[in-house]
Design a protein around this motif. Sequence first.
Motif, PDB file in Angstrom:
ATOM      1  N   VAL A 277      12.252   3.252  -5.805  1.00  0.00           N
ATOM      2  CA  VAL A 277      10.976   2.824  -5.213  1.00  0.00           C
ATOM      3  C   VAL A 277      10.332   1.737  -6.058  1.00  0.00           C
ATOM      4  N   LEU A 278      10.360   1.919  -7.384  1.00  0.00           N
ATOM      5  CA  LEU A 278       9.780   0.912  -8.272  1.00  0.00           C
ATOM      6  C   LEU A 278      10.549  -0.400  -8.192  1.00  0.00           C
ATOM      7  N   ALA A 279      11.877  -0.320  -8.100  1.00  0.00           N
ATOM      8  CA  ALA A 279      12.674  -1.533  -7.957  1.00  0.00           C
ATOM      9  C   ALA A 279      12.329  -2.257  -6.652  1.00  0.00           C
TER      10      ALA A 279
ATOM     11  N   ARG B 200       0.836  -1.203   0.000  1.00  0.00           N
ATOM     12  CA  ARG B 200       0.000   0.000   0.000  1.00  0.00           C
ATOM     13  C   ARG B 200       0.871   1.255   0.000  1.00  0.00           C
ATOM     14  N   LEU B 201       1.908   1.275   0.845  1.00  0.00           N
ATOM     15  CA  LEU B 201       2.802   2.428   0.917  1.00  0.00           C
ATOM     16  C   LEU B 201       3.530   2.642  -0.406  1.00  0.00           C
ATOM     17  N   LEU B 202       4.034   1.558  -0.994  1.00  0.00           N
ATOM     18  CA  LEU B 202       4.735   1.666  -2.271  1.00  0.00           C
ATOM     19  C   LEU B 202       3.795   2.140  -3.371  1.00  0.00           C
ATOM     20  N   HIS B 203       2.575   1.613  -3.380  1.00  0.00           N
ATOM     21  CA  HIS B 203       1.597   1.982  -4.400  1.00  0.00           C
ATOM     22  C   HIS B 203       1.288   3.481  -4.339  1.00  0.00           C
ATOM     23  N   VAL B 204       1.038   3.992  -3.129  1.00  0.00           N
ATOM     24  CA  VAL B 204       0.715   5.409  -2.971  1.00  0.00           C
ATOM     25  C   VAL B 204       1.929   6.280  -3.326  1.00  0.00           C
ATOM     26  N   THR B 205       3.112   5.866  -2.890  1.00  0.00           N
ATOM     27  CA  THR B 205       4.327   6.633  -3.189  1.00  0.00           C
ATOM     28  C   THR B 205       4.571   6.710  -4.687  1.00  0.00           C
ATOM     29  N   ILE B 206       4.414   5.583  -5.373  1.00  0.00           N
ATOM     30  CA  ILE B 206       4.613   5.562  -6.825  1.00  0.00           C
ATOM     31  C   ILE B 206       3.573   6.434  -7.519  1.00  0.00           C
TER      32      ILE B 206
END
Length: 213
Positions: free
Chosen positions: A70-72, A24-30
């Motif tokens: 972040v994507l990696a 969830r955190l990665l999705h929102v950050t991206i």
Amino acid sequence: MRRKMITRGLTGKEDIMRYDPLTRLLHVTIAIGITVQMLVSLVMVYPKPGRLPNEWFAIHETLGVVLCGVLATHWLWSVLRTLVSGEPMRLFPWFSRSRLSELADDIRATVRELGRLRLPNGEGTEAFPAVVQGLGLLLGLFLAGSGTILALGMAPDGTMSSLVHAIKEAHETAAPLMWVYLAAHPTLGILHHLAGHKTLDRVFGFGGRSNQQ
């Protein structure tokens, strides 16, 4: 660690559950990072012989490198989560005959529902939305990766090798596709949520904790 992202609902079909906290955190950050990147690209001036870049180019360049990391991380976490759960990554079904069959069925169901002027009710495998999200991640990774190469391979005055120039052309060609994705993906998510399919609940964890183990 949550071991499964998929469970079988009351319909007997697979339903996608809420994202785990890190996803969830990665999705929102991206999502935020890519949106900012695309907006900055509208006002930045990139360097070339005889022309200096503006401050927006430096922001675009730096944020692009951060987003690449972040994507990696998102990809690495997706792979690790897949190994733990034993469930193949639903975002990328291209090498699984059963997943491709699910995708074809979901696309046909989506077309049928749209033909009736309504959205799919979310009771299927949701293979099609998962693939769309996967394609968006691939596009984002390509833009961030190619942008990082440009940041490392372009001289301060904008000169570059023929290889880096080819990467620059590919980067600029793919960028409009991200505008399409940014317009379509969140819009469809909101429409599904308004239709009562709880799409945003799964992404952002609204409505309490899931039953994941």
